[in-house]
Design a protein around this motif. Structure first.
Motif, PDB file in Angstrom:
ATOM      1  N   LEU A 136    -103.020  49.990  58.911  1.00 22.21           N
ATOM      2  CA  LEU A 136    -102.567  48.982  59.868  1.00 22.21           C
ATOM      3  C   LEU A 136    -103.409  47.713  59.735  1.00 22.21           C
ATOM      4  O   LEU A 136    -102.868  46.608  59.748  1.00 22.21           O
ATOM      5  CB  LEU A 136    -102.624  49.524  61.298  1.00 22.21           C
ATOM      6  N   VAL A 137    -104.713  47.870  59.592  1.00 21.21           N
ATOM      7  CA  VAL A 137    -105.597  46.706  59.421  1.00 21.21           C
ATOM      8  C   VAL A 137    -105.164  45.905  58.195  1.00 21.21           C
ATOM      9  O   VAL A 137    -105.054  44.672  58.248  1.00 21.21           O
ATOM     10  CB  VAL A 137    -107.075  47.138  59.301  1.00 21.21           C
ATOM     11  N   ARG A 138    -104.912  46.601  57.087  1.00 18.01           N
ATOM     12  CA  ARG A 138    -104.487  45.910  55.856  1.00 18.01           C
ATOM     13  C   ARG A 138    -103.159  45.172  56.080  1.00 18.01           C
ATOM     14  O   ARG A 138    -102.989  44.027  55.639  1.00 18.01           O
ATOM     15  CB  ARG A 138    -104.382  46.898  54.700  1.00 18.01           C
ATOM     16  N   ALA A 139    -102.238  45.805  56.774  1.00 26.39           N
ATOM     17  CA  ALA A 139    -100.942  45.168  57.036  1.00 26.39           C
ATOM     18  C   ALA A 139    -101.112  43.948  57.939  1.00 26.39           C
ATOM     19  O   ALA A 139    -100.480  42.905  57.705  1.00 26.39           O
ATOM     20  CB  ALA A 139     -99.987  46.168  57.676  1.00 26.39           C
ATOM     21  N   VAL A 140    -101.951  44.052  58.948  1.00 30.93           N
ATOM     22  CA  VAL A 140    -102.200  42.928  59.858  1.00 30.93           C
ATOM     23  C   VAL A 140    -102.796  41.761  59.085  1.00 30.93           C
ATOM     24  O   VAL A 140    -102.356  40.610  59.230  1.00 30.93           O
ATOM     25  CB  VAL A 140    -103.130  43.353  61.023  1.00 30.93           C
ATOM     26  N   GLU A 141    -103.768  42.049  58.255  1.00 32.61           N
ATOM     27  CA  GLU A 141    -104.420  40.985  57.497  1.00 32.61           C
ATOM     28  C   GLU A 141    -103.427  40.323  56.528  1.00 32.61           C
ATOM     29  O   GLU A 141    -103.375  39.093  56.420  1.00 32.61           O
ATOM     30  CB  GLU A 141    -105.614  41.549  56.727  1.00 32.61           C
ATOM     31  N   LYS A 142    -102.619  41.133  55.873  1.00 31.23           N
ATOM     32  CA  LYS A 142    -101.652  40.610  54.906  1.00 31.23           C
ATOM     33  C   LYS A 142    -100.579  39.767  55.595  1.00 31.23           C
ATOM     34  O   LYS A 142    -100.245  38.674  55.128  1.00 31.23           O
ATOM     35  CB  LYS A 142    -101.007  41.778  54.157  1.00 31.23           C
ATOM     36  N   ARG A 143    -100.064  40.277  56.718  1.00 26.55           N
ATOM     37  CA  ARG A 143     -98.926  39.606  57.356  1.00 26.55           C
ATOM     38  C   ARG A 143     -99.318  38.434  58.247  1.00 26.55           C
ATOM     39  O   ARG A 143     -98.538  37.497  58.407  1.00 26.55           O
ATOM     40  CB  ARG A 143     -98.098  40.613  58.145  1.00 26.55           C
ATOM     41  N   THR A 144    -100.524  38.473  58.847  1.00 25.35           N
ATOM     42  CA  THR A 144    -100.927  37.372  59.738  1.00 25.35           C
ATOM     43  C   THR A 144    -101.803  36.343  59.035  1.00 25.35           C
ATOM     44  O   THR A 144    -101.937  35.230  59.520  1.00 25.35           O
ATOM     45  CB  THR A 144    -101.706  37.889  60.963  1.00 25.35           C
ATOM     46  N   LYS A 145    -102.432  36.751  57.949  1.00 21.67           N
ATOM     47  CA  LYS A 145    -103.392  35.880  57.238  1.00 21.67           C
ATOM     48  C   LYS A 145    -104.530  35.465  58.171  1.00 21.67           C
ATOM     49  O   LYS A 145    -105.142  34.428  58.000  1.00 21.67           O
ATOM     50  CB  LYS A 145    -102.718  34.629  56.659  1.00 21.67           C
ATOM     51  N   ASP A 146    -104.813  36.288  59.177  1.00 19.43           N
ATOM     52  CA  ASP A 146    -105.855  35.988  60.163  1.00 19.43           C
ATOM     53  C   ASP A 146    -106.842  37.160  60.176  1.00 19.43           C
ATOM     54  O   ASP A 146    -106.564  38.209  60.766  1.00 19.43           O
ATOM     55  CB  ASP A 146    -105.217  35.793  61.540  1.00 19.43           C
ATOM     56  N   GLU A 151    -109.929  42.197  62.074  1.00 21.24           N
ATOM     57  CA  GLU A 151    -111.243  42.714  62.485  1.00 21.24           C
ATOM     58  C   GLU A 151    -111.169  43.322  63.886  1.00 21.24           C
ATOM     59  O   GLU A 151    -111.778  44.356  64.158  1.00 21.24           O
ATOM     60  CB  GLU A 151    -112.289  41.597  62.449  1.00 21.24           C
ATOM     61  N   ALA A 152    -110.410  42.697  64.769  1.00 21.77           N
ATOM     62  CA  ALA A 152    -110.249  43.241  66.126  1.00 21.77           C
ATOM     63  C   ALA A 152    -109.536  44.594  66.089  1.00 21.77           C
ATOM     64  O   ALA A 152    -109.871  45.502  66.844  1.00 21.77           O
ATOM     65  CB  ALA A 152    -109.492  42.249  67.005  1.00 21.77           C
ATOM     66  N   VAL A 153    -108.553  44.740  65.210  1.00 24.41           N
ATOM     67  CA  VAL A 153    -107.844  46.020  65.072  1.00 24.41           C
ATOM     68  C   VAL A 153    -108.774  47.075  64.488  1.00 24.41           C
ATOM     69  O   VAL A 153    -108.715  48.245  64.857  1.00 24.41           O
ATOM     70  CB  VAL A 153    -106.578  45.863  64.192  1.00 24.41           C
ATOM     71  N   ARG A 154    -109.666  46.664  63.593  1.00 21.40           N
ATOM     72  CA  ARG A 154    -110.606  47.572  62.939  1.00 21.40           C
ATOM     73  C   ARG A 154    -111.621  48.161  63.936  1.00 21.40           C
ATOM     74  O   ARG A 154    -112.130  49.258  63.718  1.00 21.40           O
ATOM     75  CB  ARG A 154    -111.342  46.834  61.817  1.00 21.40           C
ATOM     76  N   SER A 155    -111.883  47.461  65.021  1.00 20.76           N
ATOM     77  CA  SER A 155    -112.875  47.918  66.003  1.00 20.76           C
ATOM     78  C   SER A 155    -112.601  49.362  66.426  1.00 20.76           C
ATOM     79  O   SER A 155    -111.470  49.724  66.742  1.00 20.76           O
ATOM     80  CB  SER A 155    -112.841  47.021  67.241  1.00 20.76           C
ATOM     81  N   GLY A 156    -113.637  50.165  66.450  1.00 16.54           N
ATOM     82  CA  GLY A 156    -113.510  51.573  66.826  1.00 16.54           C
ATOM     83  C   GLY A 156    -112.990  51.796  68.231  1.00 16.54           C
ATOM     84  O   GLY A 156    -112.407  52.826  68.527  1.00 16.54           O
ATOM     85  N   TRP A 157    -113.163  50.824  69.117  1.00 14.25           N
ATOM     86  CA  TRP A 157    -112.715  50.975  70.498  1.00 14.25           C
ATOM     87  C   TRP A 157    -111.217  50.754  70.625  1.00 14.25           C
ATOM     88  O   TRP A 157    -110.615  51.152  71.620  1.00 14.25           O
ATOM     89  CB  TRP A 157    -113.452  50.007  71.419  1.00 14.25           C
ATOM     90  N   GLY A 158    -110.605  50.092  69.674  1.00 15.51           N
ATOM     91  CA  GLY A 158    -109.159  49.876  69.729  1.00 15.51           C
ATOM     92  C   GLY A 158    -108.727  48.965  70.860  1.00 15.51           C
ATOM     93  O   GLY A 158    -107.576  49.032  71.303  1.00 15.51           O
ATOM     94  N   ALA A 159    -109.608  48.108  71.336  1.00 17.91           N
ATOM     95  CA  ALA A 159    -109.321  47.305  72.532  1.00 17.91           C
ATOM     96  C   ALA A 159    -108.028  46.509  72.409  1.00 17.91           C
ATOM     97  O   ALA A 159    -107.254  46.452  73.367  1.00 17.91           O
ATOM     98  CB  ALA A 159    -110.490  46.366  72.827  1.00 17.91           C
TER      99      ALA A 159
END
Length: 165
Positions: A136-146, A151-159
């Protein structure tokens, strides 16, 4: 109505199935308790077993696999096991607070525009499939370019995933 303390305590034990009077389906137990806190999966199994006269191994895990229960972020932003029947009501009430729109949230996590982008990616990527958080992190980075969203999705807390739950 008059009741002794022993009668009150017995009633409460019965209402929470702690008297183990008769066997109940796991989803009945979870529903009666309005969900079970599940930061540690084994605690959920123990909470159900404590309410069963003849506990069954992996009862919660099997009910999740059968889609009778689900594990998601709910009350207090912590992981809970809820029945799939009750989850929409609990989660819609929690979502009504719209915490991601509050200033404190946006200072600590993501802006509303970033959350909208994240929601779009999550909806598309999780449409009918299960993927890992790393995927999911890879997809977010690829699709949003942000990279800050990723990094926020990668956080272990999942906030930032909690409002989407």
């Amino acid at each position: 109505m008059r009741a002794t303390w022993d009668e009150v305590l017995a009633w409460r034990m019965h209402q929470q199935f702690l008297d183990r009077a008769k066997s109940q389906p796991v989803e009945t137990i979870v529903s009666r308790l309005c969900g079970i806190q599940s930061q540690v999966k084994s605690n959920t199994e123990l909470a159900v077993a404590a309410r069963s006269p003849a506990p069954k191994k992996d009862a919660v895990t099997k009910a999740v696999a059968a889609r009778k229960l689900m594990r998601t972020w709910a009350m207090r932003g912590t992981l809970h096991t809820l029945t799939t029947k009750d989850a929409p009501a609990f989660l819609s009430v929690l979502a009504s607070a719209r915490t991601w729109e509050k200033g404190a949230w946006q200072k600590s996590f993501l802006t509303t525009a970033q959350m909208a982008k994240l929601e779009e990616v999550v909806r598309a990527e999780l449409d009918g499939v299960f993927i890992s958080r790393d995927d999911l992190v890879r997809a977010v980075e690829k699709r949003t370019k942000d990279s800050s969203i990723a990094e926020a999705v990668r956080s272990g807390w999942g906030a930032v995933l909690k409002p989407l739950a």
